[in-house]
Design an enzyme around this catalytic site. Structure first.
Site, PDB file in Angstrom:
ATOM      1  N   GLU A   1      93.965  21.387  56.020  1.00  0.00           N
ATOM      2  CA  GLU A   1      95.340  21.267  55.575  1.00  0.00           C
ATOM      3  C   GLU A   1      95.820  22.646  55.137  1.00  0.00           C
ATOM      4  O   GLU A   1      96.746  23.204  55.694  1.00  0.00           O
ATOM      5  CB  GLU A   1      95.288  20.331  54.367  1.00  0.00           C
ATOM      6  CG  GLU A   1      96.465  19.525  54.063  1.00  0.00           C
ATOM      7  CD  GLU A   1      96.171  18.680  52.833  1.00  0.00           C
ATOM      8  OE1 GLU A   1      95.897  17.487  52.974  1.00  0.00           O
ATOM      9  OE2 GLU A   1      96.216  19.221  51.718  1.00  0.00           O
TER      10      GLU A   1
ATOM     11  N   LYS B   1      85.727  20.158  30.726  1.00  0.00           N
ATOM     12  CA  LYS B   1      86.104  20.412  29.317  1.00  0.00           C
ATOM     13  C   LYS B   1      84.876  20.763  28.463  1.00  0.00           C
ATOM     14  O   LYS B   1      84.553  20.048  27.498  1.00  0.00           O
ATOM     15  CB  LYS B   1      86.841  19.196  28.735  1.00  0.00           C
ATOM     16  CG  LYS B   1      88.076  18.747  29.546  1.00  0.00           C
ATOM     17  CD  LYS B   1      89.233  19.719  29.458  1.00  0.00           C
ATOM     18  CE  LYS B   1      90.396  19.260  30.356  1.00  0.00           C
ATOM     19  NZ  LYS B   1      91.299  20.362  30.724  1.00  0.00           N
TER      20      LYS B   1
ATOM     21  N   ASN C   1      97.499  15.390  40.462  1.00  0.00           N
ATOM     22  CA  ASN C   1      98.297  15.878  41.589  1.00  0.00           C
ATOM     23  C   ASN C   1      98.652  14.757  42.560  1.00  0.00           C
ATOM     24  O   ASN C   1      99.808  14.505  42.847  1.00  0.00           O
ATOM     25  CB  ASN C   1      97.528  16.963  42.338  1.00  0.00           C
ATOM     26  CG  ASN C   1      97.085  18.090  41.418  1.00  0.00           C
ATOM     27  OD1 ASN C   1      97.815  18.466  40.504  1.00  0.00           O
ATOM     28  ND2 ASN C   1      95.897  18.618  41.624  1.00  0.00           N
TER      29      ASN C   1
ATOM     30  N   GLY D   1      89.214  21.003  50.607  1.00  0.00           N
ATOM     31  CA  GLY D   1      90.344  20.557  49.810  1.00  0.00           C
ATOM     32  C   GLY D   1      91.067  21.695  49.126  1.00  0.00           C
ATOM     33  O   GLY D   1      90.900  22.872  49.488  1.00  0.00           O
ATOM     34  N   VAL D   2      91.866  21.337  48.155  1.00  0.00           N
ATOM     35  CA  VAL D   2      92.663  22.316  47.440  1.00  0.00           C
ATOM     36  C   VAL D   2      91.992  22.651  46.118  1.00  0.00           C
ATOM     37  O   VAL D   2      91.141  21.927  45.641  1.00  0.00           O
ATOM     38  CB  VAL D   2      94.066  21.750  47.148  1.00  0.00           C
ATOM     39  CG1 VAL D   2      94.821  21.585  48.448  1.00  0.00           C
ATOM     40  CG2 VAL D   2      93.994  20.433  46.392  1.00  0.00           C
ATOM     41  N   GLY D   3      92.378  23.756  45.533  1.00  0.00           N
ATOM     42  CA  GLY D   3      91.931  24.084  44.186  1.00  0.00           C
ATOM     43  C   GLY D   3      90.747  25.036  44.184  1.00  0.00           C
ATOM     44  O   GLY D   3      90.282  25.505  45.224  1.00  0.00           O
ATOM     45  N   ASN D   4      90.295  25.288  42.983  1.00  0.00           N
ATOM     46  CA  ASN D   4      89.271  26.303  42.772  1.00  0.00           C
ATOM     47  C   ASN D   4      87.917  25.893  43.344  1.00  0.00           C
ATOM     48  O   ASN D   4      87.209  26.694  43.947  1.00  0.00           O
ATOM     49  CB  ASN D   4      89.130  26.564  41.278  1.00  0.00           C
ATOM     50  CG  ASN D   4      90.409  27.178  40.707  1.00  0.00           C
ATOM     51  OD1 ASN D   4      91.031  28.002  41.379  1.00  0.00           O
ATOM     52  ND2 ASN D   4      90.793  26.759  39.522  1.00  0.00           N
ATOM     53  N   VAL D   5      87.572  24.637  43.144  1.00  0.00           N
ATOM     54  CA  VAL D   5      86.272  24.168  43.609  1.00  0.00           C
ATOM     55  C   VAL D   5      86.192  24.284  45.133  1.00  0.00           C
ATOM     56  O   VAL D   5      85.198  24.759  45.694  1.00  0.00           O
ATOM     57  CB  VAL D   5      86.033  22.719  43.144  1.00  0.00           C
ATOM     58  CG1 VAL D   5      84.820  22.126  43.835  1.00  0.00           C
ATOM     59  CG2 VAL D   5      85.880  22.667  41.624  1.00  0.00           C
TER      60      VAL D   5
ATOM     61  N   GLY E   1      95.669  15.096  51.085  1.00  0.00           N
ATOM     62  CA  GLY E   1      95.039  14.788  52.359  1.00  0.00           C
ATOM     63  C   GLY E   1      93.611  14.313  52.207  1.00  0.00           C
ATOM     64  O   GLY E   1      92.926  14.080  53.200  1.00  0.00           O
TER      65      GLY E   1
HETATM   66  C1  LIG Z   1      90.571  16.901  41.971  1.00  0.00           C
HETATM   67  C2  LIG Z   1      91.364  18.170  41.706  1.00  0.00           C
HETATM   68  C3  LIG Z   1      92.385  17.916  40.595  1.00  0.00           C
HETATM   69  C4  LIG Z   1      90.380  19.275  41.271  1.00  0.00           C
HETATM   70  O1  LIG Z   1      91.038  20.491  41.168  1.00  0.00           O
HETATM   71  P1  LIG Z   1      90.229  21.882  40.945  1.00  0.00           P
HETATM   72  O2  LIG Z   1      91.215  22.903  40.611  1.00  0.00           O
HETATM   73  O3  LIG Z   1      89.352  22.146  42.095  1.00  0.00           O
HETATM   74  O4  LIG Z   1      89.243  21.485  39.791  1.00  0.00           O
HETATM   75  P2  LIG Z   1      89.068  21.951  38.306  1.00  0.00           P
HETATM   76  O5  LIG Z   1      87.628  21.726  38.013  1.00  0.00           O
HETATM   77  O6  LIG Z   1      89.651  23.291  38.077  1.00  0.00           O
HETATM   78  O7  LIG Z   1      89.883  20.834  37.500  1.00  0.00           O
HETATM   79  C5  LIG Z   1      91.279  20.762  37.414  1.00  0.00           C
HETATM   80  C6  LIG Z   1      91.641  20.113  36.060  1.00  0.00           C
HETATM   81  O8  LIG Z   1      91.048  18.807  35.969  1.00  0.00           O
HETATM   82  C7  LIG Z   1      90.264  18.705  34.811  1.00  0.00           C
HETATM   83  N1  LIG Z   1      89.147  17.810  35.064  1.00  0.00           N
HETATM   84  C8  LIG Z   1      88.161  17.995  35.957  1.00  0.00           C
HETATM   85  N2  LIG Z   1      87.319  16.956  35.920  1.00  0.00           N
HETATM   86  C9  LIG Z   1      87.799  16.089  35.001  1.00  0.00           C
HETATM   87  C10 LIG Z   1      87.361  14.823  34.519  1.00  0.00           C
HETATM   88  N3  LIG Z   1      86.260  14.245  35.004  1.00  0.00           N
HETATM   89  N4  LIG Z   1      88.085  14.195  33.571  1.00  0.00           N
HETATM   90  C11 LIG Z   1      89.199  14.766  33.070  1.00  0.00           C
HETATM   91  N5  LIG Z   1      89.659  15.969  33.506  1.00  0.00           N
HETATM   92  C12 LIG Z   1      88.958  16.618  34.457  1.00  0.00           C
HETATM   93  C13 LIG Z   1      89.816  20.119  34.562  1.00  0.00           C
HETATM   94  O9  LIG Z   1      89.388  20.286  33.235  1.00  0.00           O
HETATM   95  C14 LIG Z   1      91.088  20.871  34.861  1.00  0.00           C
HETATM   96  O10 LIG Z   1      91.990  20.636  33.784  1.00  0.00           O
HETATM   97  P3  LIG Z   1      93.124  21.662  33.367  1.00  0.00           P
HETATM   98  O11 LIG Z   1      94.083  21.721  34.529  1.00  0.00           O
HETATM   99  O12 LIG Z   1      93.704  21.041  32.139  1.00  0.00           O
HETATM  100  O13 LIG Z   1      92.384  22.939  33.125  1.00  0.00           O
HETATM  101  C15 LIG Z   1      92.090  18.637  42.984  1.00  0.00           C
HETATM  102  O14 LIG Z   1      91.151  18.982  43.947  1.00  0.00           O
HETATM  103  C16 LIG Z   1      93.003  17.566  43.553  1.00  0.00           C
HETATM  104  O15 LIG Z   1      94.133  17.388  43.125  1.00  0.00           O
HETATM  105  N6  LIG Z   1      92.496  16.794  44.545  1.00  0.00           N
HETATM  106  C17 LIG Z   1      93.235  15.697  45.161  1.00  0.00           C
HETATM  107  C18 LIG Z   1      93.984  16.156  46.363  1.00  0.00           C
HETATM  108  C19 LIG Z   1      93.075  16.703  47.377  1.00  0.00           C
HETATM  109  O16 LIG Z   1      91.885  16.516  47.343  1.00  0.00           O
HETATM  110  N7  LIG Z   1      93.627  17.391  48.342  1.00  0.00           N
HETATM  111  C20 LIG Z   1      92.843  18.043  49.320  1.00  0.00           C
HETATM  112  C21 LIG Z   1      93.065  17.517  50.661  1.00  0.00           C
HETATM  113  S1  LIG Z   1      93.109  18.815  51.825  1.00  0.00           S
END
Ligand SMILES: CC(C)(COP(=O)(O)OP(=O)(O)OC[C@H]1O[C@@H](n2cnc3c(N)ncnc32)[C@H](O)[C@@H]1OP(=O)(O)O)[C@@H](O)C(=O)NCCC(=O)NCCS
Ligand SMILES: CC(C)(COP(=O)(O)OP(=O)(O)OC[C@H]1O[C@@H](n2cnc3c(N)ncnc32)[C@H](O)[C@@H]1OP(=O)(O)O)[C@@H](O)C(=O)NCCC(=O)NCCS
Lengths: 506, 506
Positions: free
Chosen positions: B292, B406, B382, B267-271, B386
Site C-alpha cells: 500500500e 507504555k 487509526n 504495514g504502516v508505522g514505525n514497526v 489495508g
Molecule cells: C497498529 C498500529 C497502530 C501500530 O502503529 P506503530 O506506529 O507501528 O506502533 P507503535 O508501537 O508506535 O504504537 C502506536 C501507539 O499505540 C500504542 N500501543 C501499542 N500497543 C498498544 C497496546 N497493546 N495497548 C494500548 N496501546 C498500545 C503505543 O504506545 C503508541 O501510542 P502513542 O501513539 O500514544 O505513543 C498501526 O500499525 C495501525 O494503525 N495499523 C492498522 C492499519 C494497518 O495495519 N495498515 C497497514 C495496511 S498496509
C-alpha cells in the site's frame, strides 16, 4: 465384492481393484490422509470403515484433511476408535465435536477457500498428504477420476498425494459425469487469473486429472451418502426470510442491485435453507447462485423456473431432495455445476461476480461483529467454513440469526460477542425475524441503536440499551467512545447464562 | 496567484482556474466530498483550507471520503472548525481521532480495498459523491488528470462525482507523470479479471480519465505534502526484524518459499518500517514489493540493489526520504508504480501474487486473534486500513508487535483481545522481539503455548500461562475446551490496566 469393472474404464487399472481392508492396510500410523467429501456428500466410505476397524485393533492415529464436514463413516467411526490426531478444515459430526472440545483431537479451523492451497503449500501438520482417498463415479480410460456428489479439495489432494486410493461408488449415478468443472490454480508466483466471469463459466475439466501410476488401490462400494433431513421452515424462519427479501427489494428499488439481483450465496443449516425458501415465492426471476452447498431450496428454485444457474462445490440435499435429484438428474444437471471449493469460495471470483453473501451467525453484537463458530467463546460448533470467504468479498454481506436461541434463554444479540469470526468492517446488514439493521456507512454508535431496535428480541432490548447507554456515558467521559463498551460487563450476558442458565435478569 | 498555465495543458480548461476560495464556495452543507490522498501524500490542500475558513464563519458540516489518512490541511483543519459529520475509510490525525472518540464525527472504518467500490455502489452515507477534489501534477490536453504522490480512491471519486475540482500543485514534480497505473474495475455483474500477474504489470492509464466537462474549478497551489519523520529503528525493533527474517529463512530452507521470497507487503508505522529494514542487510535479492505505502525502507532496498520492483498506492516517505525521492526521481520511477488502492490492496491480486503480508497489531491474544484498531476495545486509533485486505489473502500472514507497550505496563499479548480485526483463521504467525509463534496447522490449545512462550514478554508469561491453565482445566471439565477461556477473566488484563494503570499484578 461389488462389480465395478465397467466403471473402471482404464483396463490396466482394473488390476488395482482390491478390498477395502487391503487398501486400508496401506495406511501407516501418523500419516496425513486427504479425502474427497464436502457435507455428507461424495466422501469415501468403505476404506474409512475398514481403517476404523483396523485402528480399533492396532491403536494408532492419523491426520485427517477433508473438504469440509463428511459423513459418519469417516469422522464418526474414526473418532469412536480414537483414530484422529489432527483434523482440518471443517466438521459437523457430534462425535468429533466432542473429541475436539475435550482435547482429544487437534482441530484447525480454516477458511475453506484457503484450505487446499495451505495443504499444497505444506502449511499443515504433517506437511504433506501421504494418501488421498477419493470417491468416484468412474475412472476414465486415461485414469482420470469422475467425482460424485461433491468436489471439495479432492483435486488438490490427488495432485499432492504420493498415493491415491479411489473408491468407486455404484450408488452414485453415472449421470453425474459432466457436472463437474475441475481447475486447480498454479501456486504463486505463477498463478494467473481464475477465468470465471459468470456462475456458469466452465474453466476446467469434467474429471480430476490423475496420473494412473499414482492410483495404488481401487475399491468398490455401494454405501450411500448419509444425507440428513432439514428442519421444516417454521414461522420464525419465514419472518426472517421475509425480512431478507424486503431488504433486497429495497436495494433493487434504490438502483443498487439489478432486477435479477446478483449471484446468491447462502450458508449451511436450517436458517440458510429457510432464507433461500424466501426466493421461491418472490417476484425475482433469472436468479443465479454462486455458493458452496446446493441445498433443497435450489432444486425448488429450479422447479419454480426462477433460477438460471447454480454453481457450488457440493450437493447437500435432504433424503427427499436426494431422491428428487437422482430422479431428475438430466434436468438439474443443465443448471448445476460443481467446482473445487478453492474456486466455489474463491475471494477473487466472489468479489468479481458480486455475490450476495447470506450466512448464519451464532451470535452478533451490538456493533455488528459476528461469531459463527465458538459457543460462549470456547466450544467449537462447526467452524468458519466458507462464511469468511463469502462475507469478506461479497457485494452485500448479510448475516442472519434468530433473535434468540434455546427457548429465549439466549439472546443472539449481545453486548460483545464471545468470539469474532467476522469483524464489523465486513458486515453490511444483520437480519433476524425482528427486522433488518442496515449497517452500511454507519458508525458504531449508530449501529448499536439499529441492531438493538431492529434485530434484538423485544425481551432483551431494554437490557441491551441499558448496557449501551451506560457504556456510551462512561466512554464519552474519557474521550474513548468510538465503540462504547464497559469491559467489565461486556461478556456479562454470557457469564449470566453460565451461572443462571439464562441471559435474562431474574 | 501561482501560475499553473503550463500544467493545465488543455487550453479550454484554463478558463476554469479560480482561487481556492471560489472553488470552496461551491461546496454546500451536507455534501459528500471525495478527495485524493493516501497518508499525508497527494491530498488537496488549498481548497480544504479555504473550506475550513468558510465553515468557521458559516458553521456547517460535510461528509469526507478519502483514500486513507490525509494531511492536517484536510482532517485537521476541517475538524478544528467542527466541519466533518461523516468520515471514511481511515484516518490518523490527532484532531479527528479526538472528535471520533468524543462522538463528534461518525467514523466508518472500512477495508481500504472495498472503500472505492462501496462508494460507487452507493453504500455510504450521502449515497453518492457530490464533489471530488483531486490533487494533480498536471492536466493533460484531453483533460485527464495526472495524480501526484498517491492515487488512493481518486479515480473512483472522479468517476462518480457530479463535479470535479482539481488542485494543481506546483510543489509536486512533473516527473511524477508516468509512475501511475490507473484502472477502475467495472462493477458486478460486468466485472472481469484484474489482469495484474506480477507487481510490475501495467494494466491501465498513466492518468485519471476525466470528462473535461466535469471539471468545474481548477486551483493552483504549492503547499507541500506534510510528510512526517519515522522513529529511528531501535534495538527492540531490530530484534523483531531479525526474528522475522529468521522465520522467512526457515521457509526458504524448507522449500515453502522461492529464493527471492514472494512480493512483500508491510504495514504502516514505525514497526512496519523497522521490519522492512531487516531486508536491506539480508541475503535476499531480486525482491519485489506489492503493498500500500512505499516508505523509506523501500528506497533503501532500491539503493542497496535488493529490489526489482515496488507497487503501491502511495509514497509515504519521511522528510529526508521525500528529499531523496525528489532528487532521484528518474531512478526510483523505473522501479515504483502507484495504483488505485482498489488494485494495490485487491484480494484477487494479493492472493494471486502470493503476497507476504506483514502488518502491525495493537495487541494479539493467546489464540492468535488480532486487534489493529481499538485500544481497550473502545478508542479508535487509526483504522483497519489495508491490513485486512492483505492479511486475509496473503500467502503468509504475519503480525508484528512489540511484546509490551507504555514502558511495560501493557502486555501486547493478552488472554482475549478487546476487539478483533483479524480472526485466528487468517493469522499464520506472530512476531515480537521475543520470538516467533508459527501458528499454521496448530489448534488453539497449542497456539496458546506457542504464543505465550515465544512471543509474550517474560514478565507477563506466568500471568498468561496461569490464565491459560485455569481456563483449560475449567473448560475441559465441561467438555467445551476447543479454545479455553474464562469469560469472567478474559478481559481482566484490560480492566486491571484501567483500574491500576498497569496490566502487572502488583
Ligand atoms: C497498529 C498500529 C497502530 C501500530 O502503529 P506503530 O506506529 O507501528 O506502533 P507503535 O508501537 O508506535 O504504537 C502506536 C501507539 O499505540 C500504542 N500501543 C501499542 N500497543 C498498544 C497496546 N497493546 N495497548 C494500548 N496501546 C498500545 C503505543 O504506545 C503508541 O501510542 P502513542 O501513539 O500514544 O505513543 C498501526 O500499525 C495501525 O494503525 N495499523 C492498522 C492499519 C494497518 O495495519 N495498515 C497497514 C495496511 S498496509
Ligand atoms: C452458525 C450455525 C451453527 C447455525 O446453524 P443453523 O443450523 O442454521 O442454526 P440453528 O439456529 O439451528 O442453531 C444450531 C445450534 O446452535 C445453537 N445456537 C444458536 N444460537 C446460539 C447462541 N447464540 N448461543 C448458543 N447456542 C446457539 C442452537 O440452539 C442449535 O443448538 P443445538 O444444535 O444444540 O440444537 C451454522 O450456520 C454454522 O456452522 N455456520 C458457520 C459455517 C458457515 O457459515 N458456513 C457457510 C458458508 S457457505
Amino acid at each position: 465384492m461389488i462389480d465395478i469393472t465397467d466403471r473402471v474404464r482404464n483396463k490396466a487399472l482394473r488390476d488395482k481393484i482390491v478390498s477395502a481392508e487391503e487398501a486400508a492396510a496401506f495406511i501407516k500410523p501418523g500419516m496425513s490422509i486427504g479425502t474427497s467429501g464436502f457435507t455428507p456428500s461424495g466422501y469415501p466410505k468403505a476404506v474409512p470403515l475398514a481403517l476404523a476397524k483396523r485402528i480399533e485393533k492396532e491403536h494408532f492415529k492419523i491426520n485427517l484433511w477433508t473438504g469440509a464436514s463428511v459423513g459418519p463413516e469417516l469422522d464418526g467411526e474414526l473418532t469412536k476408535v480414537d483414530g484422529i490426531d489432527f483434523r482440518m478444515p471443517y466438521q459437523t459430526n457430534k462425535d468429533i465435536q466432542k473429541a475436539i472440545n475435550t482435547g482429544k483431537v487437534s482441530y484447525c479451523d480454516l477458511d475453506l477457500s484457503s484450505s487446499a492451497q495451505m495443504a499444497r503449500y505444506g502449511f499443515m501438520k504433517g506437511n504433506k498428504i501421504d494418501v488421498a482417498i477419493v470417491e468416484a463415479a468412474a475412472i476414465t480410460e486415461e485414469g482420470n477420476i469422475i467425482p460424485t456428489t461433491s468436489v471439495g479439495n479432492a483435486p488438490s489432494y490427488v495432485q499432492t498425494a504420493d498415493v491415491v486410493i479411489v473408491e468407486v461408488n455404484t450408488s452414485q449415478p453415472l449421470a453425474l459425469e459432466g457436472m463437474h468443472d475441475i481447475y486447480v490454480p498454479l501456486d504463486p508466483p505463477y498463478r494467473l487469473p481464475i477465468p470465471v466471469v459468470r456462475p456458469d463459466t466452465r474453466i476446467g475439466t469434467p474429471f480430476i486429472p490423475c496420473d494412473p501410476a499414482k492410483i495404488k488401490f481401487i475399491v468398490g462400494t455401494d454405501i450411500t451418502d448419509k444425507v440428513r433431513p432439514l428442519a421444516p421452515v417454521d414461522d420464525v424462519a419465514k419472518k426472517m426470510a421475509g425480512n431478507l427479501i424486503d431488504f433486497l427489494d429495497g436495494e433493487v428499488k434504490a438502483g443498487r442491485m439489478p432486477q435479477n439481483l446478483l449471484p446468491l450465496q447462502s450458508g449451511v443449516g436450517n436458517v440458510a435453507n429457510a432464507a433461500l425458501s424466501g426466493f421461491i415465492n418472490s417476484k425475482y426471476e433469472h436468479l443465479t447462485v454462486y455458493t458452496e452447498v446446493i441445498q433443497d431450496g435450489i432444486f425448488d428454485m429450479i422447479d419454480a423456473g426462477k433460477l438460471d444457474f447454480a454453481s457450488g462445490t457440493s450437493l447437500t440435499p435432504s433424503p427427499d431432495g436426494q431422491k428428487r435429484f437422482y430422479e431428475n438428474i438430466e434436468t438439474y444437471k443443465k443448471k448445476i455445476m460443481l467446482r473445487p471449493e478453492e474456486i466455489s469460495n474463491n475471494p477473487e471470483v466472489v468479489r468479481r461476480l458480486g455475490v450476495i453473501a447470506m450466512n448464519t451467525a451464532i451470535e452478533a453484537d451490538i456493533y455488528g461483529n459476528i461469531n459463527s463458530t465458538l459457543v460462549n467463546g470456547t466450544r467449537m460448533m462447526n467452524g468458519i467454513g466458507g462464511s469468511g470467504d463469502f462475507a469478506r468479498n461479497g457485494y452485500l454481506t448479510i448475516f442472519l440469526t434468530q433473535s434468540t436461541a434455546k427457548n429465549g434463554d439466549i439472546s443472539s444479540i449481545v453486548p460483545m460477542v464471545s468470539h469474532v469470526d467476522h469483524g464489523q468492517q465486513v458486515v453490511d446488514a444483520i437480519v433476524t425475524e425482528q427486522g433488518v439493521a442496515d449497517l452500511r456507512g454507519v458508525c458504531p454508535r449508530e449501529r448499536a441503536k439499529l441492531i438493538i431496535n431492529n434485530c434484538a428480541n423485544p425481551e432483551y432490548r431494554p437490557l441491551l440499551m441499558d448496557y449501551y447507554e451506560r457504556a456510551l456515558k462512561a466512554t464519552m467521559e474519557k474521550g474513548v467512545a468510538h465503540t462504547p463498551h464497559l469491559l467489565k460487563e461486556a461478556l456479562s450476558f454470557h457469564v449470566r447464562l453460565a451461572e443462571t442458565g439464562t441471559m435474562k435478569v431474574k
